[in-house]
Design an enzyme around this catalytic site. Structure first.
Site, mmCIF file in Angstrom:
data_model
loop_
_atom_site.group_PDB
_atom_site.id
_atom_site.type_symbol
_atom_site.label_atom_id
_atom_site.label_comp_id
_atom_site.label_asym_id
_atom_site.label_seq_id
_atom_site.Cartn_x
_atom_site.Cartn_y
_atom_site.Cartn_z
ATOM 1 C CG ASP A 143 21.266 70.778 -65.891
ATOM 2 O OD1 ASP A 143 21.070 71.570 -66.840
ATOM 3 O OD2 ASP A 143 21.480 71.153 -64.723
ATOM 4 C CE1 TYR A 157 24.543 76.053 -58.438
ATOM 5 C CE2 TYR A 157 24.103 76.879 -60.650
ATOM 6 C CZ TYR A 157 23.953 76.978 -59.274
ATOM 7 O OH TYR A 157 23.208 78.004 -58.732
ATOM 8 C CE LYS A 170 24.036 78.901 -67.045
ATOM 9 N NZ LYS A 170 24.600 79.965 -66.250
HETATM 10 C C1 LIG Z 1 24.161 72.906 -65.752
HETATM 11 C C2 LIG Z 1 23.349 73.959 -65.072
HETATM 12 N N1 LIG Z 1 22.108 73.664 -64.679
HETATM 13 C C3 LIG Z 1 21.316 74.574 -64.066
HETATM 14 C C4 LIG Z 1 21.781 75.843 -63.820
HETATM 15 C C5 LIG Z 1 20.892 76.840 -63.134
HETATM 16 O O1 LIG Z 1 20.441 77.779 -64.045
HETATM 17 P P1 LIG Z 1 19.913 79.209 -63.539
HETATM 18 O O2 LIG Z 1 21.086 79.940 -62.989
HETATM 19 O O3 LIG Z 1 19.338 79.829 -64.786
HETATM 20 O O4 LIG Z 1 18.868 78.920 -62.515
HETATM 21 C C6 LIG Z 1 23.071 76.205 -64.220
HETATM 22 C C7 LIG Z 1 23.595 77.563 -63.968
HETATM 23 O O5 LIG Z 1 24.746 77.863 -64.158
HETATM 24 C C8 LIG Z 1 23.893 75.230 -64.840
HETATM 25 O O6 LIG Z 1 25.145 75.501 -65.196
#
Ligand SMILES: Cc1ncc(COP(=O)(O)O)c(C=O)c1O
Length: 440
Positions: A254, A152, A282
């Site tokens: 990521d 994700y 996060k």
């Molecule tokens: C690995 C990863 N990247 C990006 C995101 C997206 O972050 P946001 O919800 O702050 O837009 C998430 C959200 O859970 C994530 O787990």
């Protein structure tokens, strides 16, 4: 389905229920974000949190393992974060200009993660990923992005692809179909995404053999947190690094989930692989909305030169950045990760013993892990299809009712914070034992 019985009393959720009914009239689905709607019997309304616990509007107490979907690594309302925000609020909540905190935080982050020589701040992980993709495309003059099934990277059209495709839509394992997550995602936005199976270096090599000069970047979670917490196979990330080096594509990690969560230097410090670009969010700011995109100086120079447009009214927001030094200081204290890890190990081991008799297992080996019901440890998103969605959701419903709060999705994740204690773990295990007895 029974969510209460001997040992697990039904919660009084009357005020939450009323609030949900009222909220539904004015907010889509009665919730602020898609997955929050999955809590049953209906979303619970929280009044306050402190440390590892939170309380709903009916006064029910929960031991919190969701931690706001991960960010609250110092728990709820950590006094030093509250103090830092209060102090900053008195100085102003935003300036639309540079400020000393921005310099301090950028210096600290680039020192912690040497692959990020230059950074920019945003609010959400999604934004950081979008910025990284734009930089990669500009830097290479190519448009294709390789991403992996089950990972994700946020909700945006370009990346909300093949997160949870069904058996009937996913296509072949070697050449999966790019499946959009949502209606309203135009084909044009995700046709440039090549989806592959994670940990399948052969599939990556094959795609690069055919289309290397069109691929701008490989985008990956360095540890897959979004379908059960899965470590990379030995050599997989090094293989991606090598393929990107040989083909002139960029490697994007990521680390929105893993950054500072698995180690101060993120997953890249653990695996010893330097990506070209990193996205963070996060836990970095302990519950304030901050994200980071950063990378090698010559790549991020495109942003410095304004050839790549990266902007935002709230970028580098001082109120939010104020939390970052507090988080980094706390996590830098000797023994912090070891203590969280030791609590997590105990919780994982004992949860495994408790849920095994009803067909469950624990997946993950850090301070983040998930429960699942199925034949055992999974290595790919497709293996996750063998897990029972019904059973994990059933356990969750009983656990919410028993005052143990976890993420309301079948792809389970439990997060530990610095504030969880032995007492929390003991109480949790008692409540899980009662829940298992109810489900047996
Ligand atoms: C690995 C990863 N990247 C990006 C995101 C997206 O972050 P946001 O919800 O702050 O837009 C998430 C959200 O859970 C994530 O787990």
């Amino acid at each position: 389905m029974r969510t209460s019985g001997p040992g697990v009393k039904p919660l009084d959720l009357e005020r939450s229920h009323k609030m949900f009914e009222a909220t539904r009239q004015v907010m889509a689905g009665g919730v602020g974000s898609a997955d929050r709607a999955l809590v049953e019997p209906h979303p619970i309304f929280i009044e306050r949190g402190a440390g590892s616990r939170m309380w709903d509007v009916d006064g029910n107490e929960y031991i919190d393992y969701m931690l706001g979907y991960g960010p609250l690594i110092l728990g709820h309302a950590h006094p030093k974060i509250v103090e830092a925000i209060e102090r900053q609020a008195r100085l102003g909540t935003m300036y639309g200009a540079g400020h000393p905190l921005e310099l301090e935080v950028a210096e600290r982050l680039t020192a912690l993660m040497p692959s990020m020589e230059l950074v920019r701040f945003g609010q959400s992980g999604t934004e950081a990923v979008l910025s990284a993709i734009r930089v990669a495309r500009a830097s290479t003059g190519r448009s294709l992005i390789v991403k992996f099934e089950g990972h994700y990277h946020g909700w945006a059209d370009q990346v909300a692809v093949s997160y949870a495709p069904s058996k009937s839509t996913a296509g072949s394992p070697r050449r999966p179909t790019a499946v959009p997550m949502s209606e309203g995602q135009p084909y044009g936005t995700y046709e440039d995404v090549i989806v592959l199976g994670w940990n399948d270096i052969g599939a990556v090599q094959e795609v690069f053999a055919e289309r290397a000069n069109e691929i701008a970047a490989v985008l990956t979670e360095p540890i897959a947190f979004n379908y059960g917490v899965i470590e990379p196979e030995p050599g997989f990330l090094a293989g991606l690094r090598q393929i990107c080096d040989e083909s002139g594509s960029l490697l994007i990690f990521d680390e929105v989930q893993t950054g500072v969560r698995v180690a101060l230097g993120g997953a890249q410090a653990l695996c010893g692989i330097s990506p070209d670009l990193t996205c963070m969010g996060k836990a970095i700011s302990g519950g304030l909305p901050v994200s980071v995109v950063g990378g090698r100086r010559e790549v991020m120079a495109l942003v410095s030169d304004r050839r790549v447009f990266q902007a935002g009214t709230y970028n580098s927001n001082p109120l939010c950045l104020a939390a970052i030094p507090v988080v980094l200081d706390r996590l830098s204290e000797p023994g912090t990760y070891e203590r969280m890890e030791s609590l997590s190990r105990r919780l994982r081991n004992e949860l495994q013993t408790l849920i095994e008799p009803i067909g469950g297992y624990v997946q993950g080996s850090s301070t983040v892990f998930g429960l699942a019901f199925g034949p055992g440890q999974i290595r790919t998103m497709r293996e996750g299809w063998r897990n029972s969605t019904a059973k994990i959701m059933q356990l969750k419903r009983v656990l919410w009712n028993a005052g143990v709060y976890t993420k309301p999705t079948p792809r389970d994740i439990w997060y530990l914070s610095t504030e969880h204690t032995e007492k929390d773990i003991e109480e949790t295990l008692e409540r899980v034992a009662d829940a298992v007895a109810l489900l047996s």
